[in-house]
Design a protein around this motif. Structure first.
Motif, PDB file in Angstrom:
ATOM      1  N   MET A 130       0.847  -1.178   0.000  1.00 11.09           N
ATOM      2  CA  MET A 130       0.000   0.000   0.000  1.00 11.09           C
ATOM      3  C   MET A 130       0.888   1.235   0.000  1.00 11.09           C
ATOM      4  O   MET A 130       1.828   1.336   0.779  1.00 11.09           O
ATOM      5  CB  MET A 130      -0.885  -0.054   1.242  1.00 11.09           C
ATOM      6  N   LYS A 131       0.597   2.182  -0.868  1.00  9.39           N
ATOM      7  CA  LYS A 131       1.365   3.421  -0.973  1.00  9.39           C
ATOM      8  C   LYS A 131       0.610   4.556  -0.278  1.00  9.39           C
ATOM      9  O   LYS A 131      -0.611   4.502  -0.144  1.00  9.39           O
ATOM     10  CB  LYS A 131       1.572   3.781  -2.440  1.00  9.39           C
ATOM     11  N   THR A 132       1.345   5.568   0.142  1.00  8.38           N
ATOM     12  CA  THR A 132       0.737   6.742   0.767  1.00  8.38           C
ATOM     13  C   THR A 132       0.935   7.946  -0.146  1.00  8.38           C
ATOM     14  O   THR A 132       2.042   8.201  -0.616  1.00  8.38           O
ATOM     15  CB  THR A 132       1.375   7.024   2.137  1.00  8.38           C
ATOM     16  N   PHE A 133      -0.152   8.693  -0.390  1.00  9.71           N
ATOM     17  CA  PHE A 133      -0.114   9.873  -1.239  1.00  9.71           C
ATOM     18  C   PHE A 133      -0.584  11.079  -0.440  1.00  9.71           C
ATOM     19  O   PHE A 133      -1.520  10.984   0.352  1.00  9.71           O
ATOM     20  CB  PHE A 133      -1.035   9.697  -2.456  1.00  9.71           C
ATOM     21  N   ILE A 134       0.078  12.218  -0.650  1.00  8.34           N
ATOM     22  CA  ILE A 134      -0.374  13.479  -0.070  1.00  8.34           C
ATOM     23  C   ILE A 134      -0.982  14.311  -1.192  1.00  8.34           C
ATOM     24  O   ILE A 134      -0.354  14.515  -2.236  1.00  8.34           O
ATOM     25  CB  ILE A 134       0.775  14.246   0.604  1.00  8.34           C
ATOM     26  N   PHE A 135      -2.205  14.754  -0.973  1.00  6.11           N
ATOM     27  CA  PHE A 135      -2.896  15.636  -1.917  1.00  6.11           C
ATOM     28  C   PHE A 135      -2.786  17.060  -1.403  1.00  6.11           C
ATOM     29  O   PHE A 135      -3.195  17.346  -0.281  1.00  6.11           O
ATOM     30  CB  PHE A 135      -4.379  15.264  -2.021  1.00  6.11           C
ATOM     31  N   ASN A 136      -2.229  17.953  -2.197  1.00  3.88           N
ATOM     32  CA  ASN A 136      -2.214  19.377  -1.893  1.00  3.88           C
ATOM     33  C   ASN A 136      -3.359  19.964  -2.703  1.00  3.88           C
ATOM     34  O   ASN A 136      -3.331  19.920  -3.933  1.00  3.88           O
ATOM     35  CB  ASN A 136      -0.868  19.993  -2.286  1.00  3.88           C
ATOM     36  N   TRP A 137      -4.382  20.500  -2.026  1.00  2.00           N
ATOM     37  CA  TRP A 137      -5.589  20.920  -2.732  1.00  2.00           C
ATOM     38  C   TRP A 137      -6.251  22.096  -2.050  1.00  2.00           C
ATOM     39  O   TRP A 137      -5.889  22.490  -0.950  1.00  2.00           O
ATOM     40  CB  TRP A 137      -6.573  19.753  -2.816  1.00  2.00           C
ATOM     41  N   GLN A 138      -7.225  22.657  -2.754  1.00  5.08           N
ATOM     42  CA  GLN A 138      -8.014  23.759  -2.204  1.00  5.08           C
ATOM     43  C   GLN A 138      -9.403  23.723  -2.812  1.00  5.08           C
ATOM     44  O   GLN A 138      -9.592  23.217  -3.914  1.00  5.08           O
ATOM     45  CB  GLN A 138      -7.345  25.098  -2.474  1.00  5.08           C
ATOM     46  N   THR A 139     -10.377  24.235  -2.057  1.00  8.05           N
ATOM     47  CA  THR A 139     -11.722  24.342  -2.607  1.00  8.05           C
ATOM     48  C   THR A 139     -11.753  25.547  -3.533  1.00  8.05           C
ATOM     49  O   THR A 139     -10.990  26.498  -3.353  1.00  8.05           O
ATOM     50  CB  THR A 139     -12.771  24.511  -1.489  1.00  8.05           C
ATOM     51  N   ASN A 140     -12.603  25.485  -4.531  1.00  7.14           N
ATOM     52  CA  ASN A 140     -12.724  26.608  -5.450  1.00  7.14           C
ATOM     53  C   ASN A 140     -13.387  27.786  -4.744  1.00  7.14           C
ATOM     54  O   ASN A 140     -14.210  27.611  -3.847  1.00  7.14           O
ATOM     55  CB  ASN A 140     -13.511  26.189  -6.689  1.00  7.14           C
ATOM     56  N   LYS A 141     -13.038  28.992  -5.134  1.00  6.62           N
ATOM     57  CA  LYS A 141     -13.499  30.210  -4.454  1.00  6.62           C
ATOM     58  C   LYS A 141     -15.017  30.287  -4.373  1.00  6.62           C
ATOM     59  O   LYS A 141     -15.564  30.843  -3.440  1.00  6.62           O
ATOM     60  CB  LYS A 141     -12.960  31.445  -5.185  1.00  6.62           C
ATOM     61  N   ARG A 142     -15.681  29.724  -5.329  1.00 12.50           N
ATOM     62  CA  ARG A 142     -17.133  29.790  -5.368  1.00 12.50           C
ATOM     63  C   ARG A 142     -17.775  29.079  -4.172  1.00 12.50           C
ATOM     64  O   ARG A 142     -18.846  29.440  -3.722  1.00 12.50           O
ATOM     65  CB  ARG A 142     -17.590  29.157  -6.674  1.00 12.50           C
ATOM     66  N   TYR A 143     -17.092  28.063  -3.637  1.00 13.45           N
ATOM     67  CA  TYR A 143     -17.682  27.247  -2.578  1.00 13.45           C
ATOM     68  C   TYR A 143     -17.217  27.619  -1.179  1.00 13.45           C
ATOM     69  O   TYR A 143     -17.982  27.558  -0.237  1.00 13.45           O
ATOM     70  CB  TYR A 143     -17.380  25.764  -2.830  1.00 13.45           C
ATOM     71  N   ASP A 144     -15.960  27.972  -1.006  1.00 14.34           N
ATOM     72  CA  ASP A 144     -15.391  28.206   0.329  1.00 14.34           C
ATOM     73  C   ASP A 144     -14.243  29.196   0.214  1.00 14.34           C
ATOM     74  O   ASP A 144     -13.727  29.432  -0.860  1.00 14.34           O
ATOM     75  CB  ASP A 144     -14.821  26.902   0.908  1.00 14.34           C
ATOM     76  N   PRO A 145     -13.778  29.732   1.354  1.00 14.58           N
ATOM     77  CA  PRO A 145     -12.551  30.529   1.304  1.00 14.58           C
ATOM     78  C   PRO A 145     -11.411  29.681   0.757  1.00 14.58           C
ATOM     79  O   PRO A 145     -11.365  28.480   0.967  1.00 14.58           O
ATOM     80  CB  PRO A 145     -12.304  30.882   2.771  1.00 14.58           C
TER      81      PRO A 145
END
Length: 69
Positions: free
Chosen positions: A1-16
């Motif tokens: 099993m591998k471990t992945f880190i997701f660097n992400w953000q919500t789009n401005k329309r939905y959240d800060p």
């Protein structure tokens, strides 16, 4: 099993616009992305900046995976 880190953000329309890091364990990057979308919603709602495979000490393995625009 591998471990992945997701660097992400919500789009401005939905959240800060706050950048987040989320760890997901899966067999490959596609399976990890599917799990990410199941938990946080589809890619219309969120923007993935990059995906990075890491070892048990959170040290990067290989190159970052940057989604196409």
């Amino acid at each position: 099993m591998k471990t992945f880190i997701f660097n992400w953000q919500t789009n401005k329309r939905y959240d800060p616009n706050v950048t987040r890091n989320t760890k997901i364990k899966a067999t490959d990057a596609k399976t990890a992305t599917d799990a990410f979308m199941k938990n946080f919603g589809n890619l219309k709602k969120n923007t993935i900046n990059f995906i990075q495979e890491v070892d048990e000490l959170n040290q990067p393995i290989g190159e970052k995976i940057v989604p196409n625009d």
